[in-house]
Write a protein that holds these residues in place. Structure first.
Motif, mmCIF file in Angstrom:
data_model
loop_
_atom_site.group_PDB
_atom_site.id
_atom_site.type_symbol
_atom_site.label_atom_id
_atom_site.label_comp_id
_atom_site.label_asym_id
_atom_site.label_seq_id
_atom_site.Cartn_x
_atom_site.Cartn_y
_atom_site.Cartn_z
ATOM 1 N N HIS A 14 -84.410 -72.296 -20.982
ATOM 2 C CA HIS A 14 -82.933 -72.760 -20.768
ATOM 3 C C HIS A 14 -81.940 -71.861 -20.860
ATOM 4 O O HIS A 14 -81.969 -70.701 -21.323
ATOM 5 N N THR A 16 -77.641 -72.058 -21.860
ATOM 6 C CA THR A 16 -76.534 -72.881 -22.087
ATOM 7 C C THR A 16 -75.345 -72.338 -21.461
ATOM 8 O O THR A 16 -74.672 -71.443 -21.583
ATOM 9 N N GLU A 20 -73.592 -77.157 -22.230
ATOM 10 C CA GLU A 20 -74.872 -77.904 -21.611
ATOM 11 C C GLU A 20 -76.034 -77.160 -21.497
ATOM 12 O O GLU A 20 -75.864 -75.665 -21.067
ATOM 13 N N GLN A 21 -77.030 -77.641 -21.647
ATOM 14 C CA GLN A 21 -78.285 -76.723 -21.318
ATOM 15 C C GLN A 21 -78.864 -77.101 -20.028
ATOM 16 O O GLN A 21 -78.942 -78.225 -19.402
#
Ligand code: FA5
Ligand code: MG
Length: 423
Positions: A14, A16, A20-21
């Motif tokens: 992921h 960020t 938001e991821q």
């Protein structure tokens, strides 16, 4: 290749971005340095030179809608496809643009929002935003810069054309009384043609409106400030250009301190772009203006990194709405370090990848990066590169120890990410 395999093994699942991821994939190349720039929005920070410049441009187009808070995250479809970029355009590659993943990228220009804004029903608008491009490192290139997009569309009928004609008369009268010397190109030519969907008479009127509007903006921004007088008029030069979503297309250069400075690209909007926005019954023009280039000239700011400085000696020099000459504070000493290495057999390294790695380590403490040697061994076919990195802080004196430790970090990242052998 081995390089891609290495990158995949090291890549977190992921990333960020703006809180938001997002899932990563083989296209992910957005770096921590770049992620840290996203929330800053210099063009909206009161008294920042880029914010004052935005205000000056907006005040010249008072009847236009002014937008400045659209997210930098767009799809490649918005940034390229909706604007008719060919599938193999180099701008799409991971060496030129920043990707969160294959479906999401950082806009490379404010034109990425044209279809969306026209689609909302806006007909006269300005949009200012941060844009992102992978590039080399020096005093006039930075991976983030700012653009103002401007656009105007009218009904493709006699009412629309009458509106344009009246505006052309008003603008021409205003420009006639001013000290501006314009080197023009024809509105249309065999190399800068009218679109099949357009009546050439309409295109000529629209192109003329575009040129008059921008010449008048140049006058508003530069005249007086660059000593434009009857003896020494402001010089503006129009040049033919090509963009996938405009034709005819142009670039504008302004003569300043002995040099022609490219300031903007523009043109008559390609009808399929307007079809994509559901406004097929309209036609018009768009331009995209580079703010740093103009601000560096107007404020005499010598290095593009300064726009990002948090140093009060920089920020306290400016007041919202006022253009003043930047007074440089002393330059701290430069510290040069060479990094020389062998790449694994058959492997190459793009300069933009090297520069992003250096920025991740040293941030704005790196002033420029130059390739000083590039050699391929005739027997082993292995490639050797040597880069010279200039470490120099804008805010303080850097010790040799500090530069050495930054450089050691660069070397260690190079070994990890690209499996190089240091020479
Ligand atoms: C564009 O980005 C087009 N979107 C402009 C456009 C808009 C054309 C609407 C037609 C219709 P270009 O890549 O040339 O074009 O960039 C536009 C301006 O941004 C340049 O003239 C320059 O002033 C500025 N600019 C481009 N690259 C950089 C950079 N690396 N650093 C600072 N400013 C830059
Ligand atoms: Mg250009």
């Amino acid at each position: 290749s081995r390089y891609l395999a290495n990158m995949a093994a090291q890549r977190p699942c992921h990333v960020t971005v703006l809180g938001e991821q997002y899932l990563t994939d083989h296209m992910t190349n957005i770096s921590p340095t770049i992620v840290s720039k996203l929330p800053l929005k210099l063009h909206t920070q009161p008294s920042h030179p880029l914010s004052t410049l935005r205000g000056l441009i907006e005040s010249h187009f008072p009847s236009y809608t002014h937008l400045s808070s659209l997210s930098p995250l767009v799809t490649p479809y918005q940034n390229f496809d909706l604007l008719s970029f060919p599938k193999d355009h180099p701008g799409r590659s991971v060496t030129d643009s920043y990707y969160v993943n294959k479906d999401l990228m950082l806009r490379t220009h404010t034109s990425a929002h044209e279809v969306e804004v026209f689609g909302r029903g806006e007909t006269k608008w300005l949009l200012t935003a941060d844009v992102y491009r992978r590039d080399e490192i020096d005093g006039s290139h930075y991976p983030v810069f700012h653009q103002t997009e401007g656009a105007r569309i009218v009904s493709a009928n006699s009412t629309g054309m009458k509106e344009i004609e009246e505006d052309n008369e008003r603008l021409a009268a205003h420009l006639e009384q001013s000290s501006i010397e314009i080197e023009d190109v024809p509105h249309l030519s065999s190399t800068n043609p009218c679109q099949p969907a357009h009546d050439p008479k309409h295109t000529e009127l629209i192109a003329k409106n575009l040129k008059l509007s921008l010449n008048s903006l140049m006058l508003h921004l530069f005249a007086g400030r660059v000593g434009a007088t009857a003896q020494n008029p402001l010089k503006v030069r129009w040049i033919e250009a090509t963009f996938p979503w405009t034709t005819p297309s142009f670039e504008v250069e302004v003569f300043f301190r002995g040099k022609w400075l490219e300031i903007l690209g523009c043109g008559v909007i390609y009808q399929p772009t307007l079809d994509n926005a559901n406004v097929s019954n309209k036609l018009g023009w768009a331009f995209g203006l580079g703010l740093e280039r103009i601000a560096m000239v107007l404020y005499s700011i010598p290095d593009i990194r300064l726009f990002w400085s948090q140093d009060p000696r920089f920020l306290s020099q400016f007041k919202q709405g006022e253009i003043t000459t930047f007074k440089p504070y002393s330059k701290y000493p430069a510290c040069f370090k060479d990094v020389s290495f062998w790449l694994p057999e058959g492997q190459t390294l793009h300069e933009n990848d090297f520069c992003d790695l250096v920025r991740d380590v040293a941030g704005d403490v790196v002033e420029d990066v130059k390739l000083i040697d590039d050699f391929t061994h005739p027997k082993t076919n292995r490639k050797s590169l040597c880069y010279r990195i200039n470490y120099r802080s804008m805010d303080r004196s850097l010790s040799n120890d500090e530069a050495n430790s930054l450089n050691a970090q660069v070397v260690s990242y190079l070994r990890d990410r690209f499996r190089v052998e240091i020479r």
